[in-house]
Scaffold this active site. Sequence first.
Site, mmCIF file in Angstrom:
data_model
loop_
_atom_site.group_PDB
_atom_site.id
_atom_site.type_symbol
_atom_site.label_atom_id
_atom_site.label_comp_id
_atom_site.label_asym_id
_atom_site.label_seq_id
_atom_site.Cartn_x
_atom_site.Cartn_y
_atom_site.Cartn_z
ATOM 1 N N THR A 234 0.372 -0.947 -0.287
ATOM 2 C CA THR A 234 -0.196 -0.341 -0.054
ATOM 3 C C THR A 234 0.598 1.374 -0.245
ATOM 4 O O THR A 234 0.481 2.040 -0.506
ATOM 5 C CB THR A 234 -0.910 0.200 1.211
ATOM 6 O OG1 THR A 234 -2.220 -0.964 1.203
ATOM 7 C CG2 THR A 234 -1.641 1.407 1.328
ATOM 8 N N SER B 203 1.681 -7.342 -0.968
ATOM 9 C CA SER B 203 2.651 -7.866 0.000
ATOM 10 C C SER B 203 2.375 -9.530 -0.353
ATOM 11 O O SER B 203 3.262 -10.588 0.683
ATOM 12 C CB SER B 203 3.090 -7.760 1.027
ATOM 13 O OG SER B 203 1.767 -8.043 2.360
ATOM 14 N N THR C 90 1.240 -4.360 4.164
ATOM 15 C CA THR C 90 1.047 -4.820 5.333
ATOM 16 C C THR C 90 1.050 -6.236 5.853
ATOM 17 O O THR C 90 1.123 -6.584 7.251
ATOM 18 C CB THR C 90 0.307 -3.605 5.977
ATOM 19 O OG1 THR C 90 -1.385 -3.727 5.518
ATOM 20 C CG2 THR C 90 0.819 -3.104 6.644
ATOM 21 N N ASP C 91 0.135 -6.710 4.726
ATOM 22 C CA ASP C 91 -0.273 -8.349 4.732
ATOM 23 C C ASP C 91 0.768 -8.884 5.004
ATOM 24 O O ASP C 91 0.324 -9.896 5.895
ATOM 25 C CB ASP C 91 -1.033 -8.358 3.511
ATOM 26 C CG ASP C 91 -2.915 -7.488 3.231
ATOM 27 O OD1 ASP C 91 -3.113 -6.701 4.773
ATOM 28 O OD2 ASP C 91 -2.851 -7.919 2.758
HETATM 29 N N1 ASP Z 1 -2.380 -4.987 0.431
HETATM 30 C C1 ASP Z 1 -1.537 -3.744 0.958
HETATM 31 C C2 ASP Z 1 -0.321 -5.514 0.380
HETATM 32 O O1 ASP Z 1 0.846 -5.314 0.229
HETATM 33 C C3 ASP Z 1 -1.619 -4.060 1.605
HETATM 34 C C4 ASP Z 1 -0.985 -2.677 2.787
HETATM 35 O O2 ASP Z 1 0.639 -2.460 2.250
HETATM 36 O O3 ASP Z 1 -1.789 -1.957 3.768
HETATM 37 O O4 ASP Z 1 0.302 -6.358 2.007
#
Ligand code: ASP
Length: 288
Positions: free
Chosen positions: A12, A55, A88-89
Amino acid sequence: MKKVVLLTTGGTIASKRNSSGKLASGVMTGEELAAFCGLPNNINVIIDSIFQIPSKHMTFERLLALESRINTYFEQGDVDGIVVTHGTDSLEETAYFLDLTVPSDKTIVVTGSQHAVEEAGSDAFVNLRDAVFAACDESLRGAGTVVVFNERIYPAKYVKKEHASNVQGFHAFGYGHLGIIDNDEIYVYQKPCRREHYPLVSIPPRVDIIKSYLGADGVFVRAACEAGAKGIILEGAGRGQVAPKMVEAIADAARQGVAVVTQRARRKGRSTRLMIIAAVRMISCSAA
Ligand code: ASP
């Protein structure tokens, strides 16, 4: 002047709106991200855009490439610390993986954001800035890989994503944060007294996670064995108890030489994905 390498992997924090107005995760390069957020001008930041992925697209192959790139930078000698930006995932898995595999005493900071840089009040700006300061701060030396999020510094070993959207998205339940970042200053209050290190030899073998639940039987355990799993993490209840109908399949798996690790409920969630990494390390080390 301190030197920090910024390795960007997507997520993100590197998302941008596409032609239909939706945010696409991980499409920005490191240079674009740095240009958007601005970087501290009293630190020499080298940008290296290694991946542009959400991620959930992270794999062990990519983790190995990341680990090797980090080791190469640290071998150069004049790099004071590394920042990895990440979705974050699966941020906690990457952070823990690096903690286990990179031998350097210098700090690796993994960070990301819950909001894209284009969104009002995005946490991308402060998280990235704080991460750069933390990466080269002497007081964090020897703490291993840490996660910087919402002005706090967490140990990679215990940190867990606990909220899908709030800027206070991470926590290390039962352990707390190591310190804080306030106005570009790092304050460290506690540090891990022991670190584990597993030199990486190859892509780890298949390890599956299987949950125990009311009425669960051995279907998933047998399927994992048939798919070639070398290890199974059993997410049990309480101290690792599993439903009775699972037991025979588990015993068969163990007889076939599959490493079966039971996970206590106390450690559920935070460690489910992390335990995969720990288990595959144990397996690949014992096989090496
Ligand atoms: N979907 C995103 C990721 O790549 C979520 C994030 O980065 O907060 O994990």
